[in-house]
Scaffold this active site. Structure first.
Site, PDB file in Angstrom:
ATOM      1  N   ARG A   1      16.973  41.473  14.512  1.00 31.75           N
ATOM      2  CA  ARG A   1      16.781  40.689  13.287  1.00 31.75           C
ATOM      3  C   ARG A   1      15.302  40.512  12.924  1.00 31.75           C
ATOM      4  O   ARG A   1      14.978  39.840  11.932  1.00 31.75           O
ATOM      5  CB  ARG A   1      17.457  39.307  13.422  1.00 31.75           C
ATOM      6  CG  ARG A   1      18.955  39.381  13.677  1.00 31.75           C
ATOM      7  CD  ARG A   1      19.631  38.043  13.438  1.00 31.75           C
ATOM      8  NE  ARG A   1      19.578  37.657  12.036  1.00 31.75           N
ATOM      9  CZ  ARG A   1      19.965  36.476  11.568  1.00 31.75           C
ATOM     10  NH1 ARG A   1      20.418  35.570  12.404  1.00 31.75           N
ATOM     11  NH2 ARG A   1      19.881  36.189  10.280  1.00 31.75           N
TER      12      ARG A   1
ATOM     13  N   HIS B   1      22.641  27.786  17.591  1.00 30.24           N
ATOM     14  CA  HIS B   1      21.707  27.212  16.618  1.00 30.24           C
ATOM     15  C   HIS B   1      22.112  25.762  16.393  1.00 30.24           C
ATOM     16  O   HIS B   1      23.312  25.444  16.400  1.00 30.24           O
ATOM     17  CB  HIS B   1      21.835  27.920  15.247  1.00 30.24           C
ATOM     18  CG  HIS B   1      21.119  29.208  15.118  1.00 30.24           C
ATOM     19  ND1 HIS B   1      21.647  30.285  14.429  1.00 30.24           N
ATOM     20  CD2 HIS B   1      19.898  29.603  15.549  1.00 30.24           C
ATOM     21  CE1 HIS B   1      20.787  31.281  14.443  1.00 30.24           C
ATOM     22  NE2 HIS B   1      19.714  30.900  15.121  1.00 30.24           N
TER      23      HIS B   1
ATOM     24  N   CYS C   1      25.025  28.804   7.362  1.00 28.37           N
ATOM     25  CA  CYS C   1      24.244  29.987   7.762  1.00 28.37           C
ATOM     26  C   CYS C   1      23.884  30.857   6.564  1.00 28.37           C
ATOM     27  O   CYS C   1      22.852  31.524   6.564  1.00 28.37           O
ATOM     28  CB  CYS C   1      25.033  30.835   8.749  1.00 28.37           C
ATOM     29  SG  CYS C   1      25.324  30.039  10.314  1.00 28.37           S
TER      30      CYS C   1
HETATM   31  C1  LIG Z   1      21.866  29.345  10.541  1.00 31.06           C
HETATM   32  N1  LIG Z   1      22.595  30.492  10.874  1.00 31.06           N
HETATM   33  C2  LIG Z   1      22.377  31.524   9.996  1.00 31.06           C
HETATM   34  C3  LIG Z   1      23.400  30.529  11.961  1.00 31.06           C
HETATM   35  N2  LIG Z   1      23.562  29.528  12.603  1.00 31.06           N
HETATM   36  N3  LIG Z   1      23.959  31.642  12.416  1.00 31.06           N
HETATM   37  C4  LIG Z   1      24.118  32.873  11.830  1.00 31.06           C
HETATM   38  C5  LIG Z   1      23.467  33.909  12.632  1.00 31.06           C
HETATM   39  C6  LIG Z   1      24.386  34.987  13.073  1.00 31.06           C
HETATM   40  C7  LIG Z   1      23.701  36.142  13.711  1.00 31.06           C
HETATM   41  N4  LIG Z   1      24.684  37.113  14.107  1.00 31.06           N
HETATM   42  C8  LIG Z   1      22.866  35.751  14.909  1.00 31.06           C
HETATM   43  O1  LIG Z   1      23.411  35.661  16.006  1.00 31.06           O
HETATM   44  O2  LIG Z   1      21.669  35.555  14.770  1.00 31.06           O
END
Ligand SMILES: CN(C)C(=N)NCCC[C@H](N)C(=O)O
Length: 265
Positions: free
Chosen positions: A88, A162, A256
């Site tokens: 990412r 998160h 998200c």
């Molecule tokens: C605040 N957001 C965006 C989130 N809490 N999660 C989404 C992230 C999903 C991604 N596959 C990752 O694992 O980074």
């Protein structure tokens, strides 16, 4: 008060790597369905009178739909993201460029942080998650740049990697959260700061019910989080259920997909 959100259409959404326990690349994901569900979320915000701006998705960045991770915007200043996983990494500069091109003051971070995924802004304080993605040193960096007190909270369950998977602000002063996602000390902090918080069940957390967006009156929330919806209604909130089940296959929900752009006040 209408809010201003930044979103990213999931034109290149896939589940092709696994960087959290929700992701199973072997099971795949239906991109067309994800796009339809995302359109439903965008319409829900617009029908509530909120403004939605869009950032162009980039091919090869399947998680870019999760705009909340792209930055933290408070008082018109933009603290950029620096992702924990290389898959990412390119998203951070892309989001920061979007803001810089529109004249926002921006800061390139020196420490790993995943934007609003781990920073949730209340009126007087920013709550900041650490433990899986965002480095605690980034909490101090954000506090210094944004001039708001930042309270660090430690996450302990990898499914709630998160802060925004385990807690959401109901308004500028109160929150909803899932207690088991936090370390004992952080839970004690939450109980002290928010004695009237909405406390979510394991069932609601397991469908990413805490990954919700409230404007103080309306709460946009995953449709499956039924206990939490009942409690929110009991407290007088208008509940707007949305189906983001396809995006949940990557570990994301309504919040998200939503980066709030807070102006200069
Ligand atoms: C605040 N957001 C965006 C989130 N809490 N999660 C989404 C992230 C999903 C991604 N596959 C990752 O694992 O980074």
């Amino acid at each position: 008060m209408p809010k201003h959100f930044l979103m990213c259409r999931p034109d290149y959404f896939t589940v092709e790597y696994a960087i959290n326990p929700w992701m199973h690349p072997e099971a795949g994901a239906d991109r067309e369905r994800a796009i339809r569900q995302w359109e439903g979320l965008k319409s829900a915000y617009e029908e509530l009178g909120h403004q939605v701006s869009l950032i162009d998705p980039i091919e090869g960045l399947p998680d870019m739909v999760f705009a909340a991770n792209g930055a933290l915007v408070v008082g018109g200043r933009v603290y950029g993201a620096r992702f924990a996983y290389p898959q990412r990494a390119a998203e951070g500069p892309a989001y920061l460029r979007w803001f810089a091109e529109r004249g926002y003051p921006t800061m390139e971070p020196s420490h790993v942080n995943e934007g609003e995924g781990d920073f949730l802004t209340l009126d007087e304080v920013i709550l900041a998650g650490t433990g899986f993605r965002t480095d605690v040193v980034a909490h101090q960096e954000a506090q210094e740049y944004l001039g708001r007190p930042v309270v660090s909270l430690t996450l302990v369950d990898p499914r709630y990697y998160h802060l925004d998977t385990a807690l959401f602000p109901l308004d500028g002063h109160n929150v909803a959260y899932y207690p088991e996602a936090f370390s004992p000390g952080s839970l004690a902090v939450l109980r002290r700061m928010f004695p009237d918080a909405v406390v979510a069940t394991a069932e609601d957390a397991a469908v990413l019910g805490l990954n919700a967006v409230s404007d103080g009156t309306n709460v946009v929330i995953n449709a499956e989080a039924t206990n939490l919806q009942l409690e929110l209604k009991r407290r007088g909130y208008e509940v707007i259920p949305v189906d983001l089940s396809e995006l949940r296959k990557a570990g994301g929900g309504p919040k998200c997909c939503t980066l709030e752009i807070r102006g200069e006040n």
